[in-house]
Enzyme design. Structure first.
Site, PDB file in Angstrom:
ATOM      1  CG  ASP A 189      -2.198   0.719   0.951  1.00  0.00           C
ATOM      2  OD1 ASP A 189      -2.475   1.178  -0.002  1.00  0.00           O
ATOM      3  OD2 ASP A 189      -3.140   0.249   1.673  1.00  0.00           O
ATOM      4  CD1 TRP A 210      -4.742   3.333  -3.256  1.00  0.00           C
ATOM      5  CD2 TRP A 210      -3.853   4.956  -2.348  1.00  0.00           C
ATOM      6  NE1 TRP A 210      -4.496   2.828  -1.976  1.00  0.00           N
ATOM      7  CE2 TRP A 210      -3.972   4.054  -1.186  1.00  0.00           C
ATOM      8  CE3 TRP A 210      -3.144   6.330  -2.291  1.00  0.00           C
ATOM      9  CZ2 TRP A 210      -3.282   4.338  -0.313  1.00  0.00           C
ATOM     10  CZ3 TRP A 210      -2.584   6.619  -1.151  1.00  0.00           C
ATOM     11  CH2 TRP A 210      -2.825   5.546  -0.020  1.00  0.00           C
ATOM     12  N   GLY A 211      -3.008   4.512  -8.395  1.00  0.00           N
ATOM     13  CA  GLY A 211      -3.050   5.358  -9.475  1.00  0.00           C
ATOM     14  C   GLY A 211      -2.246   6.836  -9.429  1.00  0.00           C
ATOM     15  CG  ASP A 212      -2.417   8.867  -5.679  1.00  0.00           C
ATOM     16  OD1 ASP A 212      -3.558   8.591  -6.225  1.00  0.00           O
ATOM     17  OD2 ASP A 212      -2.374   8.885  -4.428  1.00  0.00           O
ATOM     18  CG  ASN A 213       3.040   8.833  -7.765  1.00  0.00           C
ATOM     19  OD1 ASN A 213       3.580  10.075  -7.829  1.00  0.00           O
ATOM     20  ND2 ASN A 213       2.647   8.300  -6.687  1.00  0.00           N
ATOM     21  CG  ASP A 240      -9.511   1.930  -0.892  1.00  0.00           C
ATOM     22  OD1 ASP A 240      -8.470   1.977  -1.464  1.00  0.00           O
ATOM     23  OD2 ASP A 240      -9.530   1.932   0.414  1.00  0.00           O
TER      24      ASP A 240
END
Ligand code: GLA
Length: 410
Positions: free
Chosen positions: A150, A184-187, A205
């Protein structure tokens, strides 16, 4: 001379070996199939429940349908010991993780665990930052087969570096572990994680609703259609051993049966890992029927590994196509409206093309048999009259189109 040759060969072999660590290749040629504790149980995890879940995975027919991983999410942790090695929570996992892994393995299943690239997990437990090699070694000693990693509490860290460190640590520990990135796809992990892990989360989520957004104040969780829309443009990045992960399933966690069916179909068509998130010990027969539908799972597990694409949208009804192995296709007609919608397909004039996989089909020229994957019924073939149906609200019509020549060669 012989000795010299041997030592020269050894030195050369050293140089020939890759100078950098790699992910364990080939562990997820098709998307992972399994279960994870988080969506239903949150932080309430213990060894008894994990054992019972493994039992239920076998007894329910899920194992037979291909599900393999039993994954413990956040909050299994106790403290780090004096030397910095992580220990499980003694009260909830009194027999220890090795014994639990042995039990799960004895059922012919695999055990997954969860950690975090930061100092603390999202549930406030010890993260792996600064302990990556120790943790990877510990997981290997326990017999862990899958790691979800995570991205909480990572201020100042660079995602790619943090995930590469854990990949290298797992590799150094030596036990093959499927590495599931949860960033979470942030980067944009799809741009760099192909060589790092076997899948990467593409979004925040999931929330068990068809088309809502749940606002938690500092963060939001997303209903099925929101997660679907966030996949736009990502299919080119995924394929065997490196998948776009749309998050764990919410089938059986409160949506209507038709919504669960649509959710499962979408995840299958887009090649997301299928990680059930419900209580396997007390599934309704509808939930079980959805999770174990072999024909739908087969779309997800198709050897070509090509994600579906959306070819058209008419009045909130979407037409998704997935090229399959052996020249077959899948067609999902997704009705995003709450009310039923009539659909009609004129095969004679229907031509589908996917430049990415270099596949095309003219369904009126080459005839395909049609099979409805949710009723199991054959529904004619594309050489017949146009296909007409009514798709209920928040539901799908899911067809497999098979070339006649494949089904009846003589
Ligand atoms: C994050 C992840 C979830 C779950 C929780 C656990 O929110 O995205 O899937 O693992 O942490 O705390």
């Amino acid at each position: 001379m012989k000795m010299m040759c041997a030592s020269l060969a050894a030195v050369l072999a050293l140089f020939a070996a890759p100078a950098f660590a790699q992910k364990f290749a080939g562990l997820s040629k098709t998307p992972a199939l399994g279960w994870n504790s988080w969506n239903k149980f949150g932080c309430n995890v213990n060894e008894q429940m994990i054992r019972e879940t493994a039992d239920a995975m076998v007894a329910s027919g899920m194992k037979a349908a291909g599900y393999q991983y039993v994954n413990i999410d956040d909050c299994w942790h106790g403290d780090r010991d004096a030397r910095g090695f992580i220990t499980p929570n003694k009260e909830h996992f009194p027999s220890g993780m090795k014994a639990l892994a042995d039990y799960v393995h004895s059922k012919g299943l695999k055990l997954g665990i969860y950690s975090d690239a930061g100092w603390k997990t999202c549930g406030g437990k010890p993260g792996s930052r600064g302990h990556e090699y120790q943790d990877a070694l510990t997981y290997a000693e326990w017999g862990i087969d899958y790691l979800k990693y995570d991205w909480c509490d990572t201020n100042g860290l660079k995602a790619e570096g943090a995930y590469v460190t854990m990949r290298d640590a797992l590799h150094a520990a030596g036990r093959p572990v499927l590495f599931s990135l949860c960033e979470w796809g942030d980067n944009q992990p799809w741009t760099w994680a192909k060589e790092v892990g076997h899948s990467w989360r593409t979004t925040g989520d999931i929330h068990p609703c068809f088309d809502c957004i749940e606002d938690h104040g500092t963060w939001k969780s997303w209903g099925v259609t929101y997660i679907l829309d966030k996949q736009e443009g990502l299919r080119v990045h995924a394929g065997p051993d490196h998948w776009n992960d749309m998050d764990m399933l919410e089938v059986g966690n409160g949506m209507a049966t038709n919504e669960d069916r649509a959710h499962f179909s979408i995840w299958a068509m887009l090649n997301s890992p299928l990680i059930a998130g419900n209580d396997l010990r007390s599934m309704s027969k509808e939930t079980k029927a959805i999770l174990t539908n072999a024909a739908v799972i087969a779309l997800n597990q198709d050897a070509m590994g090509v994600q579906a694409f959306r070819a058209s949208v008419v009045d909130g009804v979407e037409y998704w196509y997935k090229p399959l192995d052996q020249g077959d296709w899948a067609l999902m007609i997704l009705n995003r409206n709450p009310a039923p919608h009539a659909v009609k397909i004129d095969w004679a004039s229907l031509h589908v093309q996917d430049e990415m996989s270099n596949r095309m089909a003219s369904f009126g020229l080459a005839h395909y048999d049609l099979r409805d994957l949710w009723t199991g019924r054959f529904a004619g073939n594309t050489g017949n009259k146009p296909f007409a149906a009514s798709v209920p609200g928040h539901d799908v019509l899911l067809l497999r189109l098979s070339r006649r020549a494949v089904r009846s060669p003589y």
